[in-house]
Enzyme design. Structure first.
Site, PDB file in Angstrom:
ATOM      1  N   ALA A  90      31.544  96.399  38.958  1.00  0.00           N
ATOM      2  CA  ALA A  90      32.986  96.621  37.589  1.00  0.00           C
ATOM      3  C   ALA A  90      32.837  98.239  36.595  1.00  0.00           C
ATOM      4  CB  ALA A  90      33.690  95.023  37.332  1.00  0.00           C
ATOM      5  N   PHE A 110      34.621  89.637  44.689  1.00  0.00           N
ATOM      6  CA  PHE A 110      34.572  91.160  45.126  1.00  0.00           C
ATOM      7  C   PHE A 110      33.555  91.903  44.880  1.00  0.00           C
ATOM      8  CE2 PHE A 110      39.009  91.054  46.334  1.00  0.00           C
ATOM      9  CZ  PHE A 110      39.330  90.076  45.606  1.00  0.00           C
ATOM     10  N   ILE A 168      35.258  89.378  40.245  1.00  0.00           N
ATOM     11  CA  ILE A 168      34.967  90.694  40.859  1.00  0.00           C
ATOM     12  C   ILE A 168      33.792  91.133  39.669  1.00  0.00           C
ATOM     13  CG2 ILE A 168      35.828  93.175  39.813  1.00  0.00           C
ATOM     14  CD1 ILE A 168      37.728  92.102  40.941  1.00  0.00           C
ATOM     15  N   CYS A 169      32.785  91.464  40.891  1.00  0.00           N
ATOM     16  CA  CYS A 169      31.353  91.263  40.354  1.00  0.00           C
ATOM     17  C   CYS A 169      31.441  92.614  38.946  1.00  0.00           C
ATOM     18  CB  CYS A 169      30.457  92.051  41.320  1.00  0.00           C
ATOM     19  SG  CYS A 169      29.157  92.262  41.098  1.00  0.00           S
ATOM     20  N   ILE A 170      30.743  91.831  37.793  1.00  0.00           N
ATOM     21  CA  ILE A 170      30.578  92.640  36.776  1.00  0.00           C
ATOM     22  C   ILE A 170      29.976  93.757  36.478  1.00  0.00           C
ATOM     23  CG2 ILE A 170      29.159  91.493  35.184  1.00  0.00           C
ATOM     24  CD1 ILE A 170      30.747  91.890  32.752  1.00  0.00           C
TER      25      ILE A 170
END
Lengths: 119, 132
Positions: free
Chosen positions: B84, B41, B79-81
């Site tokens: 995010a 994501f 989830i791409c940090i």
């Protein structure tokens, strides 16, 4: 192991963060030693304009970031010539080294890559 | 012949139809016997990672739908940090690190970097991107 990745950049430099994050992903792939190429088309050709000054809209300069592409060994840069023309972009002002392409050449180009990512 | 897919999701869960499409595609691929190597994501799609989404009565929570699919099929939902953090999707570790009042990441999701997407591209037979 490596795979050839083609990034299709279709969105304008400002108004949405997608262009910026797409570039971040391309740079990350190159940093992980993957061969990366970029195809600018549609509204993406606006990313190529020189002398962008987005500080007044609170953004970082995407055009300037694109000039770092050769430093990441991203040198295969293709641009849809028709998109440049229909948007009235004067090609002599563009700072990046690129290969202009006709639309009908795109399928053959995409075929050379293992992964095609669309932004 | 079963294939390994990785999925790139780019849209925001309640703004872009593409997130629903990605969910349905992932589900269909699993039901057809394919493997989903990773779902990544990125960009606005990091909002799929929130545990705080409360949809109206007659709608399903899209983040919750991903959570359930993830648990049911033991999926690797990343989830791409960097996308995010700026959008306020944090796990406990990041909430502590940056002294934030709360963490909100769904349990089946994991915050990680773009290296996970590079790995997904290398390890999968096909990569499909949705929206943006």
């Amino acid at each position: 192991m490596s795979k050839k990745l083609l990034f299709v950049f279709r969105t304008p430099p400002y108004g949405n963060q997608l262009a910026r994050e797409a570039l971040d992903m391309a740079l990350a792939c190159a940093a992980f030693e993957q061969p990366v190429a970029i195809y600018f088309c549609g509204a993406g050709v606006w990313q190529l304009l020189p002398q962008q000054e987005p500080a007044s809209i609170g953004q970082k300069n995407l055009g300037a970031a694109l000039s770092a592409l050769p430093m990441y060994d991203i040198e295969e840069i293709y641009v849809d010539a028709e998109a440049l023309q229909s948007n009235g972009i004067a090609t002599e002002t563009l700072a990046l080294d690129y290969r202009p392409m006709q639309r009908e050449e795109f399928p053959a180009l995409a075929d050379q890559f293992d992964v095609v990512l669309n932004f | 012949m079963a294939m390994k897919f990785s999925i790139l999701v780019l849209g925001s869960p309640y703004s872009a139809q593409s997130v629903q499409t990605a969910l349905q595609f992932t589900d269909a691929a699993l039901n057809a016997g394919h493997e989903i190597y990773r779902v990544f994501f990125y960009h606005d799609a990091v909002h799929c990672g929130t545990a705080l989404s409360q949809p109206p009565q007659d709608s399903q929570s899209i983040p919750e739908a991903w959570q359930q699919l993830g648990v049911q099929h033991d999926l690797d939902l990343v989830i791409c940090i960097s996308s995010a953090l700026k959008r306020g999707i944090l796990d406990e570790k990041e909430a502590d690190r940056y002294d934030k009042p709360a963490a909100n990441l769904l349990p089946a999701m994991e915050l990680s970097g773009l290296g996970q997407w590079v790995d997904a591209c290398l390890s999968s037979d096909r990569v499909v991107s949705f929206g943006g």
